[in-house]
Design a protein around this motif. Sequence first.
Motif, short mmCIF file in Angstrom:
data_model
loop_
_atom_site.label_atom_id
_atom_site.label_comp_id
_atom_site.label_asym_id
_atom_site.label_seq_id
_atom_site.Cartn_x
_atom_site.Cartn_y
_atom_site.Cartn_z
N ALA A 1 83.01 39.42 28.56
CA ALA A 1 81.65 39.78 28.14
C ALA A 1 81.03 38.67 27.28
CB ALA A 1 81.68 41.10 27.37
N ALA A 2 81.85 37.99 26.48
CA ALA A 2 81.32 36.90 25.65
C ALA A 2 80.83 35.76 26.51
CB ALA A 2 82.40 36.43 24.68
N ASN A 3 81.53 35.49 27.61
CA ASN A 3 81.08 34.44 28.53
C ASN A 3 79.83 34.86 29.28
OD1 ASN A 3 83.28 32.39 28.25
ND2 ASN A 3 84.54 34.11 28.88
N LYS A 4 79.74 36.13 29.63
CA LYS A 4 78.52 36.62 30.29
C LYS A 4 77.32 36.47 29.37
CE LYS A 4 76.60 40.62 32.76
NZ LYS A 4 76.90 41.94 33.34
N ALA A 5 77.49 36.82 28.13
CA ALA A 5 76.39 36.68 27.17
C ALA A 5 75.98 35.22 27.01
CB ALA A 5 76.81 37.26 25.81
N ALA A 6 76.97 34.32 26.96
CA ALA A 6 76.66 32.89 26.84
C ALA A 6 75.96 32.38 28.08
CB ALA A 6 77.95 32.11 26.60
N LEU A 7 76.37 32.87 29.25
CA LEU A 7 75.74 32.45 30.49
C LEU A 7 74.29 32.94 30.57
CD1 LEU A 7 76.04 31.08 33.25
CD2 LEU A 7 76.96 33.25 34.14
#
Length: 485
Positions: free
Chosen positions: A277-283
């Motif tokens: 989820a942290a990578n999705k938010a960053a993306l």
Amino acid sequence: MTPVRVLAVASEVYPIVKTGGLADVAGALPIALKSHGVEMRTLMPGYPDVLRVLTDAEEIRRWPDYFGGPGRLLAASRDGLDLFVLDVPHLYDRPGNPYVTTEGVDWPDNGVRFAALSRIAADIGHGLVPAFVPDIVHAHDWQAGLAPAYLHYDSRPRPGTVMTIHNMAYQGRFDRELIGAIGLPWSSFDVHGLEYFGGISYLKAGLQLADRITTVSPTYAREIQSDEGGMGLGGLLRERASVLSGILNGIDTSVWNPETDPHISYRFSAQELAFRAANKAALQQQFNLDASPEVPLFSVISRLSWQKGLDLLLETIPTMLREGMQLALLGSGDRDIQDRYQAAARANPGRIAVVIGYDEILAHLIQAGSDALIVPSRFEPCGLTQLCALRYGAVPIVSRVGGLEDTIVDIGEADASGHDATGFKFAPVTVDALAGTLRKANIAFHDKLTWRRLQLSGLSSDVSWRNRAGDYAALYRDLIAARRP
């Protein structure tokens, strides 16, 4: 295990020079083969980017006139790869990518540029470098297709030859008059040699004259024997079916590893999928998409072309918007397709975002942060992005062609195949079939248990070179045994 020496010949090698999947294969396969008793050295052209990083290269041969100008053969090691580099400035010291000018037009002397590469490969095969005399010369794609020809038309004893097709669409076609300039006999201009519809084809030469032919997936090996899939060479490949095999590509799982990847916002494993989820938010932030963990974020990392089916995906954008999906696209290619995607992004801010170009670091974040990766190709020899997606927990949505068919298990076929489902496949390759599969994937995304199963099955898939390299090693040894008196 009997040691085997192989000279690979490739026009690009990751991480030194890359325009596509060929470079990934040329960079990863030699390293994977070491554990199988195969010593592989790779010959590549001395582009400016190559010489810039190989500052400690050793000169082992020099010529005052090599295809029209001075040249050198260098030896070097980099990132676990043992390399030969053909440094011929009048052929390779120029801007642009390896094949086209900065305006995107093929270099007019590409026929000579890559004949020179094949010529030196044949010379190494004949013992030019006494410290490394190969048992096999392994040519990759049309740029190396003349290596089997130079060896075939020479009367000296020669090593075995393997020709690998990465994409039948690129055939290295030139005028017949080039034969004299590149030092092949005119007898090679024959239906059983280089001749191809009145001209010559470097790919055809390799397919006609190599001892073994491989391509990068079993399904593609079958497809290219058809008239349509063979793109003019299907008949030849049917004639040579007994020496043709399909060996799936792998990816370098040390480079593509979500547990150690320095290019993503949060590292994770199969036991820590919540951290995606942290990578999705960053993306979403990087692409200026609306920030929401509950919105399905689908992605594309691709060359923008007819082959890749990206024109079809454009037609499904109304479906994606109605279904509440986001789309993040990274790629470049056909100018019209690029313009249409950019127009769609301008018309739908926060929902659709496009980055034109290629960015290796951004590609890692896309794999780690998107919920699904779309690969709607009309034909696809193997495909690597779907393998990276499996490795990172992004669920592949792919067409039923080539290596996509071989590497993804459809959600509706898990029981029949005996393997757990890892994604979604559609056929025929049409707008309606793709749109219907996107809707099916959207429904599955909102069923958290189903989606998690798909992700975990993908993460447990073996996408490495481990077994695939063993298939190449077995092919080499079989060829060596077949050539013994």
